[in-house]
Design a protein around this motif. Structure first.
Motif, PDB file in Angstrom:
ATOM      1  N   LYS A 213       0.799  -1.274   0.343  1.00  0.00           N
ATOM      2  CA  LYS A 213      -0.043  -0.040   0.000  1.00  0.00           C
ATOM      3  C   LYS A 213       1.321   1.471  -0.943  1.00  0.00           C
ATOM      4  N   THR A 214       0.618   2.405  -0.631  1.00  0.00           N
ATOM      5  CA  THR A 214       0.901   3.350  -0.921  1.00  0.00           C
ATOM      6  C   THR A 214       0.895   4.174  -0.024  1.00  0.00           C
ATOM      7  N   LEU A 242       5.885   7.017  -0.087  1.00  0.00           N
ATOM      8  CA  LEU A 242       6.448   8.207  -1.384  1.00  0.00           C
ATOM      9  C   LEU A 242       6.196   9.886  -1.144  1.00  0.00           C
ATOM     10  N   VAL A 243       8.148   9.554  -0.950  1.00  0.00           N
ATOM     11  CA  VAL A 243       8.277  11.203  -0.544  1.00  0.00           C
ATOM     12  C   VAL A 243       8.069  12.718  -1.681  1.00  0.00           C
ATOM     13  N   PHE A 244       7.294  13.761  -1.076  1.00  0.00           N
ATOM     14  CA  PHE A 244       7.306  15.065  -2.204  1.00  0.00           C
ATOM     15  C   PHE A 244       7.498  16.142  -1.779  1.00  0.00           C
ATOM     16  N   HIS A 245       8.831  16.491  -2.508  1.00  0.00           N
ATOM     17  CA  HIS A 245       9.393  17.550  -2.064  1.00  0.00           C
ATOM     18  C   HIS A 245       8.865  18.951  -1.862  1.00  0.00           C
ATOM     19  N   ALA A 246       8.480  19.629  -1.236  1.00  0.00           N
ATOM     20  CA  ALA A 246       6.981  20.598  -0.671  1.00  0.00           C
ATOM     21  C   ALA A 246       7.296  21.949  -1.501  1.00  0.00           C
ATOM     22  N   THR A 247       7.354  22.024  -2.482  1.00  0.00           N
ATOM     23  CA  THR A 247       8.443  23.147  -3.867  1.00  0.00           C
ATOM     24  C   THR A 247       7.255  23.221  -4.338  1.00  0.00           C
ATOM     25  N   GLY A 248       5.696  23.087  -4.101  1.00  0.00           N
ATOM     26  CA  GLY A 248       4.946  23.697  -5.130  1.00  0.00           C
ATOM     27  C   GLY A 248       4.538  22.448  -6.250  1.00  0.00           C
TER      28      GLY A 248
END
Length: 730
Positions: A213-214, A242-248
């Motif tokens: 599971k993601t 899943l790691v997302f860079h919080a850059t917009g």
């Protein structure tokens, strides 16, 4: 099997009317690399050149390659053989029409199961034509674009996709020694991606799939310790983070995948994009932030990571209206501006308005001690007033329901305890998506690791109470309990924490509390015995153990573990040498049995993850305990004075106010977030406690022992017996 037998196509796309030589060279490079990479493989892959020229001249073929005419591309969007394939003379309109046609063409190839990958080239016009349809291809389908505008502001071309932009370095206007190098590398890169993709998943499967599971997470450099700890634990629990860079763009990419059904839950730890959206930074989300999570009704654990900052480019790009603001140079290209309390309230309003619409499980965890690596004592953005404004406003505005809850935790966002609390909340609200595929060996490995982290989890679970009353304008009230019935009804009365130690047994046996400091019994053994009476009757309130830290016959680290195993969630230093003074106290210190051993016990307990609430009798002791990591420091005014066996000698209530304030001020010099309670001496009832709390600053509540159980029992029994004795026989 039919799909497997189809020859896979690599489309090499460009405007043949202006880029014919470059297209042919690029196609040759891709084909040559594919032949080398596929040597000995049974995979069949063909390079096809696709013309997307926007003038109305028609190239019908290309030597050595399969060729798709511009007319055939346009027919994909018009749908009929007799439709006009003439494009308007207006170049912008022609590019737009051809771009839509390319999207239809690629979709058809993908749906037919023959699309292995795409590589294109173009100037500014060609990039505008090709980037939108390439963005629409599913995640994982190789897509590369050699472009003259592949540096600078590339978000419009890439969006939230995995499109690779490669700078052409020179203009795409004929072949030369520079363009040949760039196009050769581009061809090799595309061929490598295509062969790697086909070899790994098989030619018939381009779906984004995972057995696990993601779970999506958001991160910034200043929240990396937190997110990394959460990620590691989620992996052990059987999830794929899943790691997302919080850059917009990162937040938008996350929400695109949520809408596509690729993400089953979210830990939105770093919501800094909201700050840029509200204030006008360069890494902003848009007004749709959080909408996908709410629409898909997936579990959400949210925090306020990096909402202490707004992002700008180099310092010279910061708008003039912010000239007088606190600026921190993250690097030469990124400037950070500290947010204000008023801005933080606006962020809270934006977040609360969104979350109040959610019908799925939502948990909001708020780190009281700071929201980023820069928001900590001694760091450039440390501003407790601004951070508390954000937290209080979120608490006030978010509508609490069974499924939507807010918790304020006494940790910094990057402390391990906060990371554990995030995962605990996530697991609590996401039982339906938890993976059952964990192997026995993985579980055994986790059991070993859990011995290291359980105490942190236990502490985060039971110390939520600490800031909750404060944030509501209420005092924290702690109570000593010498019997099970005392503890039971202290909990019924709403007490915030309960401490049991040997003096409780003595005072409830009619002896003075100081009996606990004399050699009448083994203090630490008494506490373990009292646990059998008290712990079973206390349902929710944290129960702490009074520990004799100077005990020479116990290995303290083992004893602390034993207390945790029994069911205690924290400790206090009692019996304590702090109640001794004069020559006797001096001799105790000189012979290695002094207060320093109690400080060391608190330090070990803190490191184990236990809640720590030590007594301090003077400012320097408060400093030592704060440095040891004490969560709560209890300013002790001496033996309680009231009642039949209370002390007769004590400091005055007015002098207590001054001493409590000195202890509080000293502790807060070390840790501004430490909680301070007052206790003992003349503070023997609610009125006296209220007097001290109203005349001090930064003191958060009262801890009572004799005043909580001995005095009420003395008074109640005396009054009840007198009532019985007043009964008349006649």
């Amino acid at each position: 099997m039919a799909m497997v037998e189809k020859v896979q196509q690599v489309f090499c796309i460009g405007t043949a009317d202006t880029k014919l030589d470059e297209l042919q060279f690029l196609a040759n490079c891709v084909q040559s690399c594919l032949q080398k990479f596929l040597l000995g493989s049974s995979l069949q892959v063909e390079v096809t050149v696709v013309d997307v020229s926007t003038n109305n001249e028609e190239l019908t073929s290309m030597e050595n390659f399969s060729f798709v005419r511009r007319r055939d591309v346009l027919l994909c969007s018009t749908g009929t053989e007799n439709s006009s394939t003439q494009l308007p003379s207006d170049r912008a309109k022609a590019i737009c029409l051809m771009s839509r046609a390319v999207q239809c063409f690629l979709k058809r190839a993908y749906d037919d199961g023959v699309l292995a990958g795409v590589i294109g080239l173009g100037g500014s016009g060609g990039t505008s034509l090709l980037a939108p349809p390439l963005q629409t291809l599913p995640l994982g389908v190789p897509k590369l674009l050699v472009s003259t505008v592949a540096s600078g502001h590339t978000e419009p071309y890439i969006g939230t996709s995995d499109l690779v932009l490669l700078p052409s370095v020179v203009d795409i206007c004929g072949l030369n020694h520079v363009s040949r190098v760039v196009l050769s590398n581009a061809g090799a890169a595309a061929a490598g991606m295509i062969v790697g993709r086909l070899s790994q998943i098989g030619v018939s499967d381009y779906t984004f799939s995972s057995e696990k599971k993601t779970v999506a997470m958001t991160m910034f450099g200043v929240t990396t310790p937190c997110v990394s700890a959460v990620k590691e634990r989620l992996v052990r629990e059987g999830f794929e983070p899943l790691v997302f860079h919080a850059t917009g763009v990162g937040g938008k990419a996350m929400e695109e995948l949520i809408r596509g059904g690729f993400i089953q839950a979210v830990l939105d730890i770093t919501t800094t994009e909201v700050a840029d959206h509200i204030v006008g930074g360069v890494m902003a989300c848009d007004s749709s932030r959080f909408d996908a999570i709410i629409e898909k009704k997936i579990p959400l654990v949210l925090s306020i990571g990096a909402l202490d900052m707004v992002n700008f480019g180099p310092k010279v790009t910061i708008p003039a209206c912010f000239d007088k603001r606190k600026i921190h140079m993250h690097n030469d290209q990124v400037s950070l501006m500290r947010t204000t309390p008023e801005e933080n309230k606006r962020f809270a309003r934006f977040i609360a308005d969104k979350l109040n619409k959610a019908t799925s499980n939502v948990r909001v965890l708020l780190p009281w001690k700071g929201v980023s690596a820069l928001d900590a004592p001694g760091k450039p953005f440390y501003d407790p007033d601004a951070t508390s404004a954000l937290i209080h406003e979120l608490e006030r505005l978010i509508e609490k329901t069974e499924h939507r809850q807010v918790k304020v935790l006494p940790f910094h966002i990057n402390e391990p305890e906060f990371a554990d609390a995030l995962v605990n909340c996530f697991l609590e609200i996401s039982p339906e998506i938890q993976s059952n595929a964990r192997s026995c060996s993985a579980q055994l490995s986790d059991e070993i690791h859990d011995k290291e982290v359980d105490t942190r989890e236990y502490k985060s679970k039971h110390s939520t109470f600490t800031y909750s009353p404060i944030s509501k304008g209420l005092p924290i009230i702690g109570a000593g309990a010498g019997t099970g019935i005392s503890a039971k009804f202290e909990e019924v009365g709403g007490v915030d924490l309960i401490v049991i130690y040997n003096s409780g047994r003595f005072r409830m046996a009619g002896r003075g509390s100081l009996a606990g400091l004399l050699p009448f019994a083994d203090a630490n053994a008494v506490v373990l015995d009292m646990a059998n009476e008290v712990l079973p009757v206390v349902k929710k309130v944290p129960v702490l153990a009074g520990v004799c830290g100077t005990d020479p016959f116990r290995r303290m680290e083992y004893f602390l573990r034993q207390l945790e195993t029994v069911g205690f969630c924290g400790v206090q230093n009692f019996p304590t040498v702090g109640l001794f003074d004069g020559n006797f106290r001096q001799n105790i210190e000189e012979t290695g049995m002094g207060y320093g051993l109690e400080v060391e016990m608190i330090r070990k307990a803190h490191n184990f993850g236990l809640l720590t609430t030590p007594y301090a009798f003077k400012p320097e002791e408060a400093v030592s305990m704060a440095k040891a990591g004490a969560d709560i420091i209890v300013a002790h005014m001496g033996l309680t004075t009231s009642g039949s066996i209370g002390a007769k000698t004590a400091v005055s209530l007015e002098d207590s106010v001054a001493l409590v304030q000195e202890i509080a001020d000293a502790a807060k010099q070390v840790n501004p977030h430490v909680i301070i309670l007052c206790h003992g001496g003349p503070i023997s009832g609610p009125a006296e406690a209220e007097f001290v709390l109203k005349n001090t600053k930064g003191v958060h509540g009262f801890y009572g022992a004799s005043s909580m159980e001995r005095l009420p029992v003395e008074q109640a029994i005396t009054r009840t017996i007198k009532q019985y004795k007043s009964i008349s026989l006649g």
